[in-house]
Design a protein around this motif. Structure first.
Motif, PDB file in Angstrom:
ATOM      1  N   HIS A 171       0.940  -1.323   0.043  1.00 33.54           N
ATOM      2  CA  HIS A 171      -0.015   0.018  -0.107  1.00 33.54           C
ATOM      3  C   HIS A 171       0.649   1.267  -0.006  1.00 33.54           C
ATOM      4  CE1 HIS A 171      -2.714   3.093   1.374  1.00 33.54           C
ATOM      5  NE2 HIS A 171      -2.098   3.103   2.320  1.00 33.54           N
ATOM      6  N   LEU A 172       1.787   1.247   0.711  1.00 37.88           N
ATOM      7  CA  LEU A 172       2.608   2.570   0.885  1.00 37.88           C
ATOM      8  C   LEU A 172       3.527   2.556  -0.075  1.00 37.88           C
ATOM      9  CD1 LEU A 172       3.696   2.169   4.767  1.00 37.88           C
ATOM     10  CD2 LEU A 172       2.198   3.703   3.878  1.00 37.88           C
ATOM     11  N   LEU A 173       4.466   1.722  -0.890  1.00 42.36           N
ATOM     12  CA  LEU A 173       4.896   1.721  -1.855  1.00 42.36           C
ATOM     13  C   LEU A 173       4.424   1.938  -3.079  1.00 42.36           C
ATOM     14  CD1 LEU A 173       7.375  -1.434  -1.276  1.00 42.36           C
ATOM     15  CD2 LEU A 173       7.801   0.937  -1.332  1.00 42.36           C
ATOM     16  N   GLY A 174       2.989   1.409  -3.216  1.00 42.12           N
ATOM     17  CA  GLY A 174       1.963   1.672  -4.370  1.00 42.12           C
ATOM     18  C   GLY A 174       1.564   3.231  -4.431  1.00 42.12           C
ATOM     19  N   ALA A 175       1.421   3.876  -3.190  1.00 41.87           N
ATOM     20  CA  ALA A 175       1.143   5.210  -3.340  1.00 41.87           C
ATOM     21  C   ALA A 175       2.226   6.253  -3.583  1.00 41.87           C
ATOM     22  CB  ALA A 175       0.627   5.509  -1.915  1.00 41.87           C
ATOM     23  N   GLY A 176       3.755   5.609  -3.856  1.00 40.85           N
ATOM     24  CA  GLY A 176       4.548   6.212  -4.255  1.00 40.85           C
ATOM     25  C   GLY A 176       5.675   6.471  -3.256  1.00 40.85           C
ATOM     26  N   HIS A 177       5.434   6.281  -1.792  1.00 35.70           N
ATOM     27  CA  HIS A 177       6.350   6.436  -0.891  1.00 35.70           C
ATOM     28  C   HIS A 177       7.624   5.567  -0.946  1.00 35.70           C
ATOM     29  CE1 HIS A 177       2.986   8.914   0.506  1.00 35.70           C
ATOM     30  NE2 HIS A 177       2.386   7.792   0.865  1.00 35.70           N
ATOM     31  N   ARG A 178       8.738   6.130  -0.831  1.00 39.05           N
ATOM     32  CA  ARG A 178       9.728   5.284  -0.857  1.00 39.05           C
ATOM     33  C   ARG A 178      10.727   5.283   0.071  1.00 39.05           C
ATOM     34  NH1 ARG A 178       7.883   3.575  -4.095  1.00 39.05           N
ATOM     35  NH2 ARG A 178       7.699   3.665  -6.203  1.00 39.05           N
ATOM     36  N   ARG A 179      10.648   6.320   0.904  1.00 41.47           N
ATOM     37  CA  ARG A 179      11.507   6.372   2.399  1.00 41.47           C
ATOM     38  C   ARG A 179      10.517   6.153   3.496  1.00 41.47           C
ATOM     39  NH1 ARG A 179      15.909   8.870   2.863  1.00 41.47           N
ATOM     40  NH2 ARG A 179      15.400  10.124   4.518  1.00 41.47           N
ATOM     41  N   ILE A 180      10.540   4.562   3.773  1.00 39.00           N
ATOM     42  CA  ILE A 180       9.507   4.181   4.760  1.00 39.00           C
ATOM     43  C   ILE A 180      10.297   3.675   5.957  1.00 39.00           C
ATOM     44  CG2 ILE A 180       7.821   2.606   5.098  1.00 39.00           C
ATOM     45  CD1 ILE A 180       7.231   2.522   2.172  1.00 39.00           C
ATOM     46  N   ALA A 181      10.065   4.418   7.165  1.00 37.73           N
ATOM     47  CA  ALA A 181      10.631   3.967   8.283  1.00 37.73           C
ATOM     48  C   ALA A 181       9.664   3.098   9.203  1.00 37.73           C
ATOM     49  CB  ALA A 181      10.847   4.976   9.130  1.00 37.73           C
ATOM     50  N   PHE A 182      10.242   2.047   9.719  1.00 38.04           N
ATOM     51  CA  PHE A 182       9.440   0.840  10.552  1.00 38.04           C
ATOM     52  C   PHE A 182       9.840   1.020  11.948  1.00 38.04           C
ATOM     53  CE2 PHE A 182       8.870  -3.334  12.059  1.00 38.04           C
ATOM     54  CZ  PHE A 182       7.718  -3.630  11.231  1.00 38.04           C
ATOM     55  N   VAL A 183       8.829   1.128  12.769  1.00 43.28           N
ATOM     56  CA  VAL A 183       9.227   1.026  14.197  1.00 43.28           C
ATOM     57  C   VAL A 183       8.835  -0.486  14.468  1.00 43.28           C
ATOM     58  CG1 VAL A 183       8.323   2.110  16.536  1.00 43.28           C
ATOM     59  CG2 VAL A 183       8.291   3.557  14.238  1.00 43.28           C
ATOM     60  N   ALA A 184       9.601  -0.887  15.005  1.00 39.63           N
ATOM     61  CA  ALA A 184       9.821  -2.469  15.438  1.00 39.63           C
ATOM     62  C   ALA A 184       8.935  -2.656  16.733  1.00 39.63           C
ATOM     63  CB  ALA A 184      11.035  -3.086  15.446  1.00 39.63           C
ATOM     64  N   GLY A 185       8.622  -3.814  17.046  1.00 40.01           N
ATOM     65  CA  GLY A 185       8.222  -4.244  18.268  1.00 40.01           C
ATOM     66  C   GLY A 185       9.259  -4.917  19.004  1.00 40.01           C
ATOM     67  N   PRO A 186       8.705  -5.676  20.351  1.00 42.36           N
ATOM     68  CA  PRO A 186      10.020  -6.046  21.102  1.00 42.36           C
ATOM     69  C   PRO A 186      10.622  -7.129  20.389  1.00 42.36           C
ATOM     70  CG  PRO A 186       7.860  -6.018  22.250  1.00 42.36           C
ATOM     71  CD  PRO A 186       7.529  -5.578  20.819  1.00 42.36           C
ATOM     72  N   GLU A 187      11.989  -7.385  20.572  1.00 39.53           N
ATOM     73  CA  GLU A 187      12.810  -8.284  19.844  1.00 39.53           C
ATOM     74  C   GLU A 187      12.727  -9.770  20.255  1.00 39.53           C
ATOM     75  OE1 GLU A 187      16.825  -7.567  19.923  1.00 39.53           O
ATOM     76  OE2 GLU A 187      16.745  -5.452  19.690  1.00 39.53           O
ATOM     77  N   ASP A 188      11.924 -10.098  21.275  1.00 42.17           N
ATOM     78  CA  ASP A 188      11.555 -11.384  21.440  1.00 42.17           C
ATOM     79  C   ASP A 188      10.342 -11.772  21.282  1.00 42.17           C
ATOM     80  OD1 ASP A 188      10.392 -10.051  23.491  1.00 42.17           O
ATOM     81  OD2 ASP A 188      11.400 -11.098  25.105  1.00 42.17           O
ATOM     82  N   ASN A 189       9.444 -10.879  20.641  1.00 41.62           N
ATOM     83  CA  ASN A 189       8.024 -10.997  20.340  1.00 41.62           C
ATOM     84  C   ASN A 189       7.845 -11.455  18.989  1.00 41.62           C
ATOM     85  OD1 ASN A 189       5.402 -10.286  19.158  1.00 41.62           O
ATOM     86  ND2 ASN A 189       5.120 -10.155  21.554  1.00 41.62           N
ATOM     87  N   PHE A 190       7.222 -12.788  18.804  1.00 40.83           N
ATOM     88  CA  PHE A 190       7.083 -13.313  17.782  1.00 40.83           C
ATOM     89  C   PHE A 190       6.274 -12.644  16.370  1.00 40.83           C
ATOM     90  CE2 PHE A 190       4.770 -16.907  15.102  1.00 40.83           C
ATOM     91  CZ  PHE A 190       5.879 -17.301  14.494  1.00 40.83           C
ATOM     92  N   ASP A 191       5.281 -12.108  16.968  1.00 38.62           N
ATOM     93  CA  ASP A 191       4.410 -11.216  16.176  1.00 38.62           C
ATOM     94  C   ASP A 191       5.073 -10.248  15.712  1.00 38.62           C
ATOM     95  OD1 ASP A 191       1.503 -12.366  16.622  1.00 38.62           O
ATOM     96  OD2 ASP A 191       2.197 -11.840  18.690  1.00 38.62           O
ATOM     97  N   ALA A 192       5.829  -9.404  16.360  1.00 36.12           N
ATOM     98  CA  ALA A 192       6.788  -8.341  16.093  1.00 36.12           C
ATOM     99  C   ALA A 192       7.836  -8.732  15.280  1.00 36.12           C
ATOM    100  CB  ALA A 192       7.475  -7.718  17.387  1.00 36.12           C
ATOM    101  N   ARG A 193       8.444 -10.057  15.312  1.00 33.54           N
ATOM    102  CA  ARG A 193       9.556 -10.331  14.387  1.00 33.54           C
ATOM    103  C   ARG A 193       8.806 -10.643  13.065  1.00 33.54           C
ATOM    104  NH1 ARG A 193      14.073 -14.528  16.609  1.00 33.54           N
ATOM    105  NH2 ARG A 193      14.392 -13.188  18.447  1.00 33.54           N
ATOM    106  N   GLU A 194       7.725 -11.191  13.007  1.00 31.11           N
ATOM    107  CA  GLU A 194       7.124 -11.520  11.529  1.00 31.11           C
ATOM    108  C   GLU A 194       6.892 -10.387  10.905  1.00 31.11           C
ATOM    109  OE1 GLU A 194       8.209 -14.940  11.169  1.00 31.11           O
ATOM    110  OE2 GLU A 194       6.050 -14.801  10.274  1.00 31.11           O
TER     111      GLU A 194
END
Lengths: 335, 335
Positions: A171-194
């Motif tokens: 969705h974000l790339l399709g809208a033309g955005h290129r510089r996309i930052a990601f705020v991650a979740g806890p490192e030991d959390n399975f959902d967050a990792r996926e």
DNA sequence: CTGAAAGCGCTTACAG
DNA sequence: CTGAAAGCGCTTACAG
């Protein structure tokens, strides 16, 4: 003190066995006797002692629900879904949260013995299977939710976090955005990792050579707020921020708004989960909708089905339970 | 199938009585024996059967929580407060909701027998005391929360809804608003009635002769939305709207915003409860803050204290438990 | 259709 | 300090 089955038996002039049968709706009780017993029980306001009943019948009509936490919209939704199915099946729920503490989790699991007929467990810690193996009696039917427990034969229900993250990136790339930052979740959390993995892979495939831009977080609003502050202060800002869950997305949104950026004009923000709040904030939040209540309800049904057909519980592949697919909700924050 | 106290006894070469004592930390067990028993129990991953234990010991270490509903921010907060105290005291919680259905409430209450040592009950229906009397065993310690059960001797904890509503009216009237509409809650709800009473009395005292302006509602967002629509369509609009809870205030806020009115410039809106959402909406919502978690935590402490000192439970006036006083939170919606 | 009895897995006086 | 036994309040084969 309290009235027991003996009191009812005495008053109704029958044996306790007959009272038990009448009360449990067994067929082999004369109609007149049944009615007399029911009448007396009612009049005495008799209520069977649950512990005694389940000790002898070996059934508790109760399902244990062991969660990392009870608080917040996610768990509230999850409980709603579980509760609904439990009510349909006239089952009680014994809820326990271990507050992210593995030791407490062990205690909670062990404490369920003799109190529940089965267990719903959410254990999103990466690599927790050893501890589970320790504390889960093999005799106890269990269904895992969103847990990183590799094919050890236990039924497990998951959300397709990886696919969801990729869909959001599309969705974000399709809208033309290129510089996309990601705020991650806890490192030991399975959902967050996926979710992080989905972000990385989408970026690598669709924007080869682009550097991933990842900020740390731990799924709460405060960490999202910090990430927002960091992004605002960055020498060059991203076009869009994708947070691994909604609470962080909201924190980030507030931080950037306070700093004077306009969303979505100056920067876009997206989250994951679709908690009720997401619709209400201003601007409303684009997110991946996870039907959390459905996850809970389905997990309980799965547990009940497995218990009804224990053969299916022991043998055969269980990986085939289809994961829940999150759905993209485009709202004002990326419009 | 599962390992029992007998298995431990056999392996440790002692009687089950000794195993029981060792496991329960009684003093009268030789150190060497205690250690052997503990070791064996651990090795066998023995976990006591809860129903058996509570049947013979007559204690369950579990508290029943019976609520009108489980869903939503209010109950989530309440559970958080209860859960926290329960954890401190190492108590389990058996949660049951009756979905606003009095019959289900009766069932839930009766089903608690033999499963819990005490009960926390929220029964906000006006005039429900007869049904409670029916379904509550006199032997069961109970604490009521926000319930309209007149002095029948049961400990009860309340929120000062009346005083809170008056405080909000003071705020609105003090700011110079004269035409203040009130969106009421369910008619059979005790909290709702008290809040309405506060509105009426404040108006009558401070603006003698002014006609109360009351719209129906039932505590959910949709009814607030309808009230907002009705107010917008009114021949002359109020200066301010006071809704009996936050969810309705939000519904009203959305309706009026959609209709094109600006809050607070064109019209002011206030709620009651201070659910987390109240801070997040735009404009943020003025409301009466009720420390819901505190209500739950205090209720449980009260229950435990009463159980520890049963004498206090039976005799003496219990009306003296101080109600929780809500706190005025002035935010943008009335600024 | 009904009752006497065993048993569920523990705890707890009672003896020793 | 330890064990044998009764008992908690039910359910459920087993007889009849």
């Amino acid at each position: 003190m309290a009235v027991t089955i003996k009191d009812v038996a005495r008053q109704a002039n029958v044996s306790v066995a007959t009272v038990s049968r009448a009360l449990n709706g067994h067929e082999n009780v004369a109609k007149a006797v049944r009615e007399r017993v029911l009448h007396v029980a009612n009049q005495l306001r008799y209520s069977p002692h649950h512990a005694a009943r389940s000790l002898s019948s070996r059934r508790t009509h109760t399902i244990g629900v062991v969660l990392p936490d009870l608080y917040g919209e996610f768990f509230s939704e999850l409980m709603r879904g579980i509760d609904q199915v439990a009510r349909e099946r006239r089952l009680h729920l014994l809820v326990s949260s271990y507050h992210g503490n593995p030791e407490e989790q062990g205690e909670a699991l062990r404490a369920m013995r003799g109190r529940v007929d089965g267990l719903l467990l959410m254990s999103p810690f990466v690599g927790a299977s050893a501890s589970l193996e320790q504390n889960l009696s093999p005799a106890m039917p269990v269904v895992l939710m969103n847990s990183d427990v590799p094919g050890d034969g236990k039924p497990s229900l998951r959300v397709d976090n990886y696919g969801g993250a990729r869909a959001m990136m599309d969705h974000l790339l399709g809208a033309g955005h290129r510089r996309i930052a990601f705020v991650a979740g806890p490192e030991d959390n399975f959902d967050a990792r996926e979710r992080l993995r989905g972000y990385r892979d989408a970026l690598a495939e669709r924007l080869p050579g682009a550097e991933p831009w990842i900020l740390p977080g731990d799924f709460d609003e405060a960490s999202g707020h910090r990430a927002g502050g960091a992004l605002f202060a960055a020498p060059s800002r991203p076009d869009a921020v994708f947070a691994a869950n909604d609470m962080m997305a909201l924190g980030c949104l507030f931080a950037l708004s306070q700093a004077g950026l306009r969303v979505p004009q100056d920067i876009r923000i997206a989250g994951f989960d679709d908690i009720p709040l997401a619709r209400y904030v201003h601007p409303s939040l684009t997110t991946m909708r996870v039907d959390i209540a459905e996850l809970g309800g389905r997990a309980l049904r799965l547990l009940l089905d497995a218990a009804a057909d224990p053969a299916a519980g022991e043998a055969g592949p269980r990986e085939d339970v289809a994961p829940l697919v999150p759905q993209l909700m485009v709202r004002a924050s990326t419009a």
